[in-house]
Write an enzyme that holds these catalytic residues in place. Sequence first.
Site, PDB file in Angstrom:
ATOM      1  N   HIS A 143      31.274  -4.958 -52.602  1.00  0.00           N
ATOM      2  CA  HIS A 143      31.116  -6.242 -53.416  1.00  0.00           C
ATOM      3  C   HIS A 143      31.826  -6.128 -54.598  1.00  0.00           C
ATOM      4  O   HIS A 143      32.683  -6.874 -54.885  1.00  0.00           O
ATOM      5  CB  HIS A 143      29.763  -6.590 -53.674  1.00  0.00           C
ATOM      6  CG  HIS A 143      28.898  -6.887 -52.492  1.00  0.00           C
ATOM      7  ND1 HIS A 143      27.526  -6.347 -52.349  1.00  0.00           N
ATOM      8  CD2 HIS A 143      28.978  -7.739 -51.468  1.00  0.00           C
ATOM      9  CE1 HIS A 143      26.954  -6.885 -51.146  1.00  0.00           C
ATOM     10  NE2 HIS A 143      27.845  -7.631 -50.832  1.00  0.00           N
TER      11      HIS A 143
ATOM     12  N   LYS B 137      15.881 -15.667 -44.890  1.00  0.00           N
ATOM     13  CA  LYS B 137      16.017 -14.048 -44.876  1.00  0.00           C
ATOM     14  C   LYS B 137      15.005 -13.658 -45.741  1.00  0.00           C
ATOM     15  O   LYS B 137      14.494 -14.227 -46.743  1.00  0.00           O
ATOM     16  CB  LYS B 137      17.374 -13.708 -45.423  1.00  0.00           C
ATOM     17  CG  LYS B 137      18.635 -13.928 -44.526  1.00  0.00           C
ATOM     18  CD  LYS B 137      19.684 -13.418 -45.256  1.00  0.00           C
ATOM     19  CE  LYS B 137      20.872 -13.414 -44.412  1.00  0.00           C
ATOM     20  NZ  LYS B 137      22.249 -12.960 -45.056  1.00  0.00           N
TER      21      LYS B 137
ATOM     22  N   ARG C  72      35.314  -7.670 -43.767  1.00  0.00           N
ATOM     23  CA  ARG C  72      35.278  -6.331 -43.147  1.00  0.00           C
ATOM     24  C   ARG C  72      36.075  -6.109 -41.957  1.00  0.00           C
ATOM     25  O   ARG C  72      36.969  -5.371 -41.659  1.00  0.00           O
ATOM     26  CB  ARG C  72      34.013  -5.659 -43.326  1.00  0.00           C
ATOM     27  CG  ARG C  72      33.321  -5.408 -44.768  1.00  0.00           C
ATOM     28  CD  ARG C  72      32.026  -5.519 -44.801  1.00  0.00           C
ATOM     29  NE  ARG C  72      31.593  -6.384 -44.287  1.00  0.00           N
ATOM     30  CZ  ARG C  72      30.135  -6.882 -44.527  1.00  0.00           C
ATOM     31  NH1 ARG C  72      29.198  -6.007 -44.920  1.00  0.00           N
ATOM     32  NH2 ARG C  72      29.714  -8.225 -44.001  1.00  0.00           N
TER      33      ARG C  72
ATOM     34  N   SER D  95      24.940  -4.135 -47.141  1.00  0.00           N
ATOM     35  CA  SER D  95      23.972  -4.183 -48.117  1.00  0.00           C
ATOM     36  C   SER D  95      22.954  -3.378 -47.065  1.00  0.00           C
ATOM     37  O   SER D  95      21.872  -2.805 -47.311  1.00  0.00           O
ATOM     38  CB  SER D  95      23.499  -5.519 -48.515  1.00  0.00           C
ATOM     39  OG  SER D  95      24.474  -5.782 -49.445  1.00  0.00           O
TER      40      SER D  95
HETATM   41  P1  ADP Z   1      25.993 -12.960 -46.856  1.00  0.00           P
HETATM   42  O1  ADP Z   1      24.659 -12.745 -46.564  1.00  0.00           O
HETATM   43  O2  ADP Z   1      26.444 -14.319 -47.575  1.00  0.00           O
HETATM   44  O3  ADP Z   1      26.955 -12.480 -45.865  1.00  0.00           O
HETATM   45  P2  ADP Z   1      26.490 -10.407 -48.330  1.00  0.00           P
HETATM   46  O4  ADP Z   1      25.946  -9.730 -49.717  1.00  0.00           O
HETATM   47  O5  ADP Z   1      26.062  -9.555 -47.055  1.00  0.00           O
HETATM   48  O6  ADP Z   1      26.029 -11.914 -48.060  1.00  0.00           O
HETATM   49  O7  ADP Z   1      28.165 -10.401 -48.431  1.00  0.00           O
HETATM   50  C1  ADP Z   1      28.815 -11.530 -49.368  1.00  0.00           C
HETATM   51  C2  ADP Z   1      30.127 -11.350 -49.243  1.00  0.00           C
HETATM   52  O8  ADP Z   1      30.610 -10.179 -49.397  1.00  0.00           O
HETATM   53  C3  ADP Z   1      30.815 -11.709 -47.651  1.00  0.00           C
HETATM   54  O9  ADP Z   1      31.704 -12.360 -47.799  1.00  0.00           O
HETATM   55  C4  ADP Z   1      30.753 -10.250 -46.888  1.00  0.00           C
HETATM   56  O10 ADP Z   1      31.629 -10.355 -45.993  1.00  0.00           O
HETATM   57  C5  ADP Z   1      31.489  -9.536 -48.273  1.00  0.00           C
HETATM   58  N1  ADP Z   1      31.272  -8.217 -48.168  1.00  0.00           N
HETATM   59  C6  ADP Z   1      29.972  -7.395 -47.912  1.00  0.00           C
HETATM   60  N2  ADP Z   1      30.468  -6.199 -48.042  1.00  0.00           N
HETATM   61  C7  ADP Z   1      31.842  -6.041 -48.100  1.00  0.00           C
HETATM   62  C8  ADP Z   1      32.714  -4.878 -48.054  1.00  0.00           C
HETATM   63  N3  ADP Z   1      32.052  -3.453 -47.889  1.00  0.00           N
HETATM   64  N4  ADP Z   1      33.989  -4.978 -48.116  1.00  0.00           N
HETATM   65  C9  ADP Z   1      34.388  -6.452 -48.374  1.00  0.00           C
HETATM   66  N5  ADP Z   1      33.748  -7.448 -48.205  1.00  0.00           N
HETATM   67  C10 ADP Z   1      32.339  -7.388 -48.292  1.00  0.00           C
END
Ligand code: ADP
Length: 165
Positions: free
Chosen positions: A17, A41, A90, A128
């Site tokens: 992030h 969630k 990703r 996460s």
């Molecule tokens: P959500 O539940 O909205 O997917 P996340 O916190 O899991 O929330 O992810 C938020 C955003 O960050 C999403 O667009 C996700 O693809 C991106 N993201 C999460 N981890 C990574 C990573 N390791 N590299 C690039 N983008 C990421």
Amino acid sequence: MRRAIYPGSFDPVTFGHLDIIRRASKIVDELVVCVLNNNSKTPLFSVENRVKMLEEVVRDIPNVKVMSFEGLLVDFAKKIDAQIIVRGLRAVTDFEYELQMSQTNSILDDNIDTIFFTTSLEYAYLSSSTVREAAFYGADISRFVPESVVNQVYERLKDKGEKNE
Ligand code: ADP
């Protein structure tokens, strides 16, 4: 003023992030990181905690703000006058969902565009949920999340009576 919104669960914020936040903040005037208050969630951290953890790790980036929101993303984006939604990609597995979301959002409000940042290779595997799972089994998560977040994850899992020690 070019303002973008980066929405997500951030449960917890990871280096993946943070990488997106740093890169996106360079191409806009202001980046608003938004923690989604999603009832469907069951998060590990409360929205307030996730906001606090994010604020701490973006403190050194002057044009980044952290907020939380409930409801429709496009409504919130409009409210804060953001014209761009930032998301990260990703792998191919992210693509279908992200495409559907961005298309839905552009139908709901065609003044708002979504831009995607492809993950830096070193964080391509990182999510996460992986962090939560690794911490649950006692693994070292300092390679995945900022230092200020590491202990909070272990503590929170312990509070929830879920830590496997
Ligand atoms: P959500 O539940 O909205 O997917 P996340 O916190 O899991 O929330 O992810 C938020 C955003 O960050 C999403 O667009 C996700 O693809 C991106 N993201 C999460 N981890 C990574 C990573 N390791 N590299 C690039 N983008 C990421």
